[in-house]
Scaffold this active site. Structure first.
Site, short mmCIF file in Angstrom:
data_model
loop_
_atom_site.label_atom_id
_atom_site.label_comp_id
_atom_site.label_asym_id
_atom_site.label_seq_id
_atom_site.Cartn_x
_atom_site.Cartn_y
_atom_site.Cartn_z
N ASP A 40 2.29 0.94 -6.56
CA ASP A 40 1.12 0.32 -7.19
C ASP A 40 -0.03 1.30 -7.37
OD1 ASP A 40 2.63 -2.08 -6.77
OD2 ASP A 40 1.70 -2.35 -4.81
N GLU A 251 1.97 -9.85 -13.29
CA GLU A 251 1.11 -9.24 -12.26
C GLU A 251 0.72 -7.83 -12.72
OE1 GLU A 251 3.53 -9.13 -8.70
OE2 GLU A 251 4.85 -7.59 -9.51
O1 FUB Z 1 3.15 -4.06 -3.74
C1 FUB Z 1 3.17 -5.45 -3.61
C2 FUB Z 1 3.21 -6.10 -4.94
O2 FUB Z 1 4.37 -5.66 -5.66
C3 FUB Z 1 2.09 -5.75 -5.87
O3 FUB Z 1 0.88 -6.39 -5.54
C4 FUB Z 1 2.68 -6.13 -7.16
O4 FUB Z 1 1.98 -5.69 -8.28
C5 FUB Z 1 4.06 -5.53 -7.04
O5 FUB Z 1 4.08 -4.18 -7.37
#
Ligand code: FUB
Length: 348
Positions: A40, A251
């Site tokens: 991320d 997301e």
């Molecule tokens: O790293 C945890 C979660 O996985 C992140 O918040 C999302 O965007 C995904 O990459």
């Protein structure tokens, strides 16, 4: 070296210079660091250097589930480099779960901003009731350590904050994530724990759930307005629908500006694309334009886009080092555009 040794070494070291070339002679893109697992990556240029604010993946031995319980991260390490392809420095622990008074578990994808001589680290974490909220911590140094505020940002929820400061100095937070990111649970305005993934069966022809955007107050510690929907539309002006899983928001929001256009980019989650949509306002609506990156190795895909010394770069992760979805590694490569500003699709 075994996986365990890699992770333990990372948690003990601070200010570790790491070999940081990003492209092997074969043309293959290499992980930026191998002493710890990272994911991320939110990249920013501060003081003429690149700073990367990633999640710090660890093996916590939590079984995989649709809520992302296996992403059980406990601290953040910040990385920096003077030049793309140069040495990468791991600055050690910048913020620890145990130092956030309201936090329960799972420090997920962070971001950072700079204003008024202060660096701000924004982070999603579940509170003690297992509800994701977004917190903020401050430092005078871009690499931390960061001191958290005593409570989450009021009216914040869900995950993946991305803070964008426009050329007029106004800052906005984009945030949200469905499924384990809990965005769907806030659909009616209050928290409804029964909505597990998205709106559920029978809602496929309704507009998809939207990421949220809120302008930040001048002190960067709160929202100055109620979060609004980041509307995604197609080329005909119709809303992207919940059943359009190759294009709907899941997301990992990011915002960048190129030639007075606002580029909102995001992950489609279970279909594993990084996509983008464009508007002439930071609030949207954003017209879907295409795929930035096809699926990487691993379930999640998450990115940031930054300009550095006249070139644009995409920071992203995959699971090349471990082969495991929850133990990822960050990478960088150049982002190429066409003459009309459209982004060329990357096949990793
Ligand atoms: O790293 C945890 C979660 O996985 C992140 O918040 C999302 O965007 C995904 O990459």
């Amino acid at each position: 070296m075994s996986t365990t040794k890699l992770v333990m070494a990372g948690s003990l070291l601070a200010l570790v210079p790491v070999t940081g070339f990003c492209q092997a002679p074969s043309g293959k893109i290499k992980p930026l660091v191998t002493n710890i697992y990272t994911a991320d990556p939110s990249a920013h240029v501060f003081d003429g250097k690149i700073y990367i604010y990633p999640s710090h993946d660890i093996e916590a031995n939590v079984p995989q589930d649709d809520e992302g319980g296996h992403f059980n991260m406990r601290d953040y390490h910040i990385l920096s480099m003077d030049v793309i392809g140069g040495k990468v420095t791991d600055h050690g622990v910048a913020l620890d779960l145990k130092d956030i008074p309201w936090a329960g578990r799972q420090l997920w994808a962070p971001d950072a901003a700079f204003k008024n001589g202060t660096y701000y680290l924004y982070f999603p974490v579940k509170d003690k009731s297992d509800v994701f909220r977004i917190g903020v911590a401050t430092s005078k140094n871009p690499a931390g350590p960061f001191k958290p505020q005593p409570a989450p940002i009021p009216n914040s929820y869900s995950i993946d904050p991305a803070v964008f400061t426009d050329t007029d100095g106004k800052s906005y937070m984009y945030f949200g994530g469905i499924w384990g990111g809990q965005l769907q649970r806030w659909h009616t305005g209050t928290y409804n724990k029964s909505l597990m993934t998205d709106l559920g069966k029978g809602h496929e022809t309704e507009p998809a759930l939207s990421a949220k955007v809120a302008r930040m107050s001048d002190d960067m510690l709160t929202f100055s307005e109620s979060p609004k929907d980041v509307k995604l539309i197609d080329e005909k002006g119709n809303a992207i629908l919940a059943g359009d899983v190759d294009r709907r928001f899941f997301e990992g929001a990011w915002m960048h500006k190129f030639k007075d256009q606002y580029y909102f980019s995001y992950s489609t989650g279970d279909t594993h694309f990084l996509c983008y949509a464009v508007s002439d306002s930071p609030y949207g609506p954003f017209t879907y334009k295409g795929v930035i990156m096809k699926p990487v190795t691993g379930w999640t895909t998450h990115h940031s886009i930054v300009e550095f010394k006249g070139k644009w770069y995409i920071f992203y992760h995959d699971a090349e080092l471990s082969g495991k979805t929850h133990l990822r590694n960050v990478k960088v490569r150049e982002l190429m555009r066409n003459a009309d500003g459209s982004i060329q699709t990357i096949t990793p």
